[in-house]
Structures are given as structure tokens and as C-alpha cells.
Design a protein around this motif. Structure first.
Motif, mmCIF file in Angstrom:
data_model
loop_
_atom_site.group_PDB
_atom_site.id
_atom_site.type_symbol
_atom_site.label_atom_id
_atom_site.label_comp_id
_atom_site.label_asym_id
_atom_site.label_seq_id
_atom_site.Cartn_x
_atom_site.Cartn_y
_atom_site.Cartn_z
ATOM 1 N N SER A 40 41.240 15.378 24.658
ATOM 2 C CA SER A 40 40.880 14.554 25.866
ATOM 3 C C SER A 40 40.577 13.054 25.882
ATOM 4 O O SER A 40 40.439 12.475 26.697
ATOM 5 C CB SER A 40 39.656 15.361 26.613
ATOM 6 N N ARG A 41 40.337 12.608 24.549
ATOM 7 C CA ARG A 41 40.108 11.260 24.208
ATOM 8 C C ARG A 41 41.465 10.664 24.514
ATOM 9 O O ARG A 41 42.167 10.768 23.723
ATOM 10 C CB ARG A 41 39.394 11.163 22.897
ATOM 11 N N GLN A 42 41.546 9.417 25.402
ATOM 12 C CA GLN A 42 42.542 8.543 25.189
ATOM 13 C C GLN A 42 42.447 7.371 24.311
ATOM 14 O O GLN A 42 41.338 6.818 24.117
ATOM 15 C CB GLN A 42 42.586 7.978 26.724
ATOM 16 N N LEU A 43 43.485 7.017 23.852
ATOM 17 C CA LEU A 43 43.592 5.943 22.629
ATOM 18 C C LEU A 43 43.879 4.841 23.553
ATOM 19 O O LEU A 43 44.458 4.529 24.530
ATOM 20 C CB LEU A 43 44.961 5.904 21.820
ATOM 21 N N PRO A 44 43.373 3.402 23.100
ATOM 22 C CA PRO A 44 43.498 2.331 23.855
ATOM 23 C C PRO A 44 44.651 1.703 23.915
ATOM 24 O O PRO A 44 45.553 1.968 22.964
ATOM 25 C CB PRO A 44 42.665 1.381 23.175
ATOM 26 N N GLN A 45 45.249 1.208 25.106
ATOM 27 C CA GLN A 45 46.704 0.914 25.284
ATOM 28 C C GLN A 45 46.810 -0.469 24.535
ATOM 29 O O GLN A 45 45.960 -1.359 24.763
ATOM 30 C CB GLN A 45 46.928 0.937 26.647
ATOM 31 N N ARG A 46 47.948 -0.721 24.134
ATOM 32 C CA ARG A 46 48.357 -1.934 23.264
ATOM 33 C C ARG A 46 49.540 -2.594 24.130
ATOM 34 O O ARG A 46 50.348 -1.904 24.610
ATOM 35 C CB ARG A 46 48.619 -1.942 22.015
ATOM 36 N N GLY A 47 49.645 -4.028 23.957
ATOM 37 C CA GLY A 47 50.629 -4.817 24.919
ATOM 38 C C GLY A 47 50.041 -5.443 26.255
ATOM 39 O O GLY A 47 49.057 -5.414 26.310
ATOM 40 N N PHE A 48 51.156 -5.953 26.814
ATOM 41 C CA PHE A 48 50.851 -6.788 28.098
ATOM 42 C C PHE A 48 51.300 -6.029 29.291
ATOM 43 O O PHE A 48 52.296 -5.241 29.389
ATOM 44 C CB PHE A 48 51.568 -8.029 27.964
ATOM 45 N N SER A 49 50.624 -6.442 30.587
ATOM 46 C CA SER A 49 51.191 -5.372 31.617
ATOM 47 C C SER A 49 52.205 -6.262 32.173
ATOM 48 O O SER A 49 52.351 -7.543 31.784
ATOM 49 C CB SER A 49 49.928 -5.528 32.618
ATOM 50 N N LEU A 50 53.067 -5.785 33.149
ATOM 51 C CA LEU A 50 53.945 -6.249 33.877
ATOM 52 C C LEU A 50 53.530 -7.642 34.626
ATOM 53 O O LEU A 50 54.329 -8.524 34.499
ATOM 54 C CB LEU A 50 54.719 -5.331 34.805
ATOM 55 N N ALA A 51 52.526 -7.711 35.118
ATOM 56 C CA ALA A 51 52.351 -8.760 35.671
ATOM 57 C C ALA A 51 51.661 -10.090 34.999
ATOM 58 O O ALA A 51 51.911 -11.212 35.169
ATOM 59 C CB ALA A 51 50.622 -8.546 36.503
ATOM 60 N N GLU A 52 51.137 -9.635 33.796
ATOM 61 C CA GLU A 52 50.664 -10.739 32.901
ATOM 62 C C GLU A 52 52.356 -11.440 32.192
ATOM 63 O O GLU A 52 52.310 -12.421 32.284
ATOM 64 C CB GLU A 52 50.151 -10.466 31.559
ATOM 65 N N LEU A 53 53.315 -10.514 32.007
ATOM 66 C CA LEU A 53 54.531 -11.054 31.693
ATOM 67 C C LEU A 53 55.090 -11.987 32.692
ATOM 68 O O LEU A 53 55.763 -12.995 32.373
ATOM 69 C CB LEU A 53 55.573 -9.933 31.013
ATOM 70 N N MET A 54 55.093 -11.432 33.889
ATOM 71 C CA MET A 54 55.656 -12.205 35.044
ATOM 72 C C MET A 54 55.093 -13.681 35.121
ATOM 73 O O MET A 54 55.805 -14.575 35.304
ATOM 74 C CB MET A 54 55.706 -11.442 36.058
ATOM 75 N N ILE A 55 53.818 -13.739 34.951
ATOM 76 C CA ILE A 55 53.295 -14.874 35.251
ATOM 77 C C ILE A 55 53.667 -15.726 34.012
ATOM 78 O O ILE A 55 53.714 -17.050 34.244
ATOM 79 C CB ILE A 55 51.450 -14.676 35.296
ATOM 80 N N THR A 56 53.534 -15.357 32.952
ATOM 81 C CA THR A 56 53.976 -16.294 31.861
ATOM 82 C C THR A 56 55.338 -16.760 31.871
ATOM 83 O O THR A 56 55.705 -17.832 31.587
ATOM 84 C CB THR A 56 53.864 -15.424 30.444
ATOM 85 N N VAL A 57 56.256 -16.058 32.562
ATOM 86 C CA VAL A 57 57.723 -16.438 32.560
ATOM 87 C C VAL A 57 57.642 -17.482 33.547
ATOM 88 O O VAL A 57 58.647 -18.217 33.459
ATOM 89 C CB VAL A 57 58.743 -15.124 32.845
ATOM 90 N N ALA A 58 56.868 -17.342 34.611
ATOM 91 C CA ALA A 58 56.992 -18.282 35.795
ATOM 92 C C ALA A 58 56.322 -19.607 35.235
ATOM 93 O O ALA A 58 56.885 -20.489 35.725
ATOM 94 C CB ALA A 58 55.995 -17.594 37.047
ATOM 95 N N ILE A 59 55.344 -19.552 34.371
ATOM 96 C CA ILE A 59 54.943 -20.881 33.873
ATOM 97 C C ILE A 59 55.836 -21.413 32.960
ATOM 98 O O ILE A 59 55.943 -22.512 33.089
ATOM 99 C CB ILE A 59 53.413 -20.409 33.197
#
Length: 193
Positions: free
Chosen positions: A7-26
Motif C-alpha cells: 500500500s506504500r507508494q514509491l515517489p514519482q520521478r520526472g517532470f510534469s507536463l506543465a513543467e515541460l510546456m513552460i520550459t519549451v515556451a521559455i
């Protein structure tokens, strides 16, 4: 006994879609600024190179007039071309003079075409004074008025100026930034030859 699922969840790794979109826009904004400034830099460099070529051409004609002992004439022959001939009234003497005036040029090519520098040079605009530039064997000019040549590229706010001062033949090169009326903006001359 240990259950197969935890029942224990492992921490997620990587970037969210919003973070990637902001980076591409910049990155896109920075790229558009860099490309725009590079295009203006290329237009300015092409104009500077054309002005330096014209300045060298006028100097070579002056040296040729001094070496030949004849007055040489620089004519503005096309939208971006200049040619040189000896200043004579008869056709035969003029052709012989062309050989003498062309001494300073490799292979006798006594002309200058400023449109040979690629795509930017094809949009080069040259405003030449009416009449020819007459260079004397003494290294001076026979013209009674200062001859000013203006070189610019379409969509650029910078214009290069070359002034050949009468009667001494002193050549100055400069630039001016123009906006509305280009005929009233003064040239800022930075060097003289």
C-alpha cells in the motif's frame, strides 16, 4: 507472510507536463529574440562589408590614377555596380585609358558589383550622387562638390555613408540610423582615408 502488493507508494520521478510546456515556451521566446537580432546583425554586417568594398574600390582607382598619370572616372552603372574608365572625350583614348586606369585591379577587372555577397547583398540599396567621381593623378578629385554614397539593406534601420570630399579627395566612412525622413538624418563619420 508478506503481501504481494504494497500500500506504500514509491515517489514519482520526472517532470510534469506543465513543467515541460513552460520550459519549451521559455526556450521558444529566447530563440525568437536571438534569431531576430541575428538577422539584423547579418544585414548590418552586409552593409558594412559593401561600404568597405566600395571604399577600397575608390582607393584603388585613386592609386591607379596616380600611377597612370591620368584622370580616372568612377561611374555608378547599375543598381549595385560601379565601373572605372579614364576620363577622355574620344573613344579610342578612352579605351587606352581604361587599360591605364585598370592597373590597380587584378586581371584588369575595373568594376565592382556589390550584389555578389549572397542573399543579403541582393537586397542592398545604393544611392549614388548624380554624375561621376573624377579622381586626378594628384590623388585629389576634380568634382566641385562632395560626393556621398549611401548603402542600406531593406528592413534595416542602419545606413552606411561614404563621402569623398572635394577637392582634396579625403574619403570618410560613417553610418546613420534613420527612421522617418532619411534625407535629413546626418551621417556620423567614424573614419577617414
Amino acid at each position: 507472510m508478506v503481501p504481494l502488493t504494497s500500500s506504500r507508494q514509491l515517489p514519482q520521478r520526472g517532470f510534469s507536463l506543465a513543467e515541460l510546456m513552460i520550459t519549451v515556451a521559455i526556450i521558444g521566446v529566447f530563440s525568437s529574440v536571438v534569431v531576430g537580432s541575428m538577422a539584423e546583425t547579418r544585414r548590418r554586417a552586409t552593409t558594412r562589408l559593401a561600404a568597405q568594398e566600395l571604399l577600397g574600390f575608390i582607393d584603388a582607382v585613386r592609386r591607379s590614377a596616380m600611377a597612370s598619370g591620368r584622370e580616372c572616372r568612377v561611374s555608378f552603372t547599375a543598381p549595385r555596380s560601379f565601373s572605372v574608365v579614364e576620363h577622355h572625350t574620344s573613344a579610342t583614348a578612352g579605351q587606352l585609358g581604361l587599360d591605364r586606369c585598370a592597373r590597380a585591379f587584378s586581371g584588369g577587372a575595373a568594376s565592382l558589383n556589390l550584389a555578389q555577397g549572397g542573399a543579403s547583398a541582393a537586397s542592398l540599396q545604393v544611392v549614388a550622387p548624380t554624375g561621376d567621381l573624377l579622381l586626378t593623378p594628384l590623388g585629389t578629385v576634380a568634382n566641385t562638390e562632395t560626393q556621398i554614397y549611401y548603402l542600406s539593406i531593406a528592413d534595416s534601420s542602419l545606413e552606411r555613408c561614404i563621402a569623398v570630399l572635394a577637392p582634396v579627395g579625403f574619403v570618410r566612412i560613417g553610418q546613420r540610423t534613420y527612421g522617418g525622413d532619411t534625407n535629413t538624418a546626418p551621417c556620423n563619420y567614424v573614419a577617414g582615408y
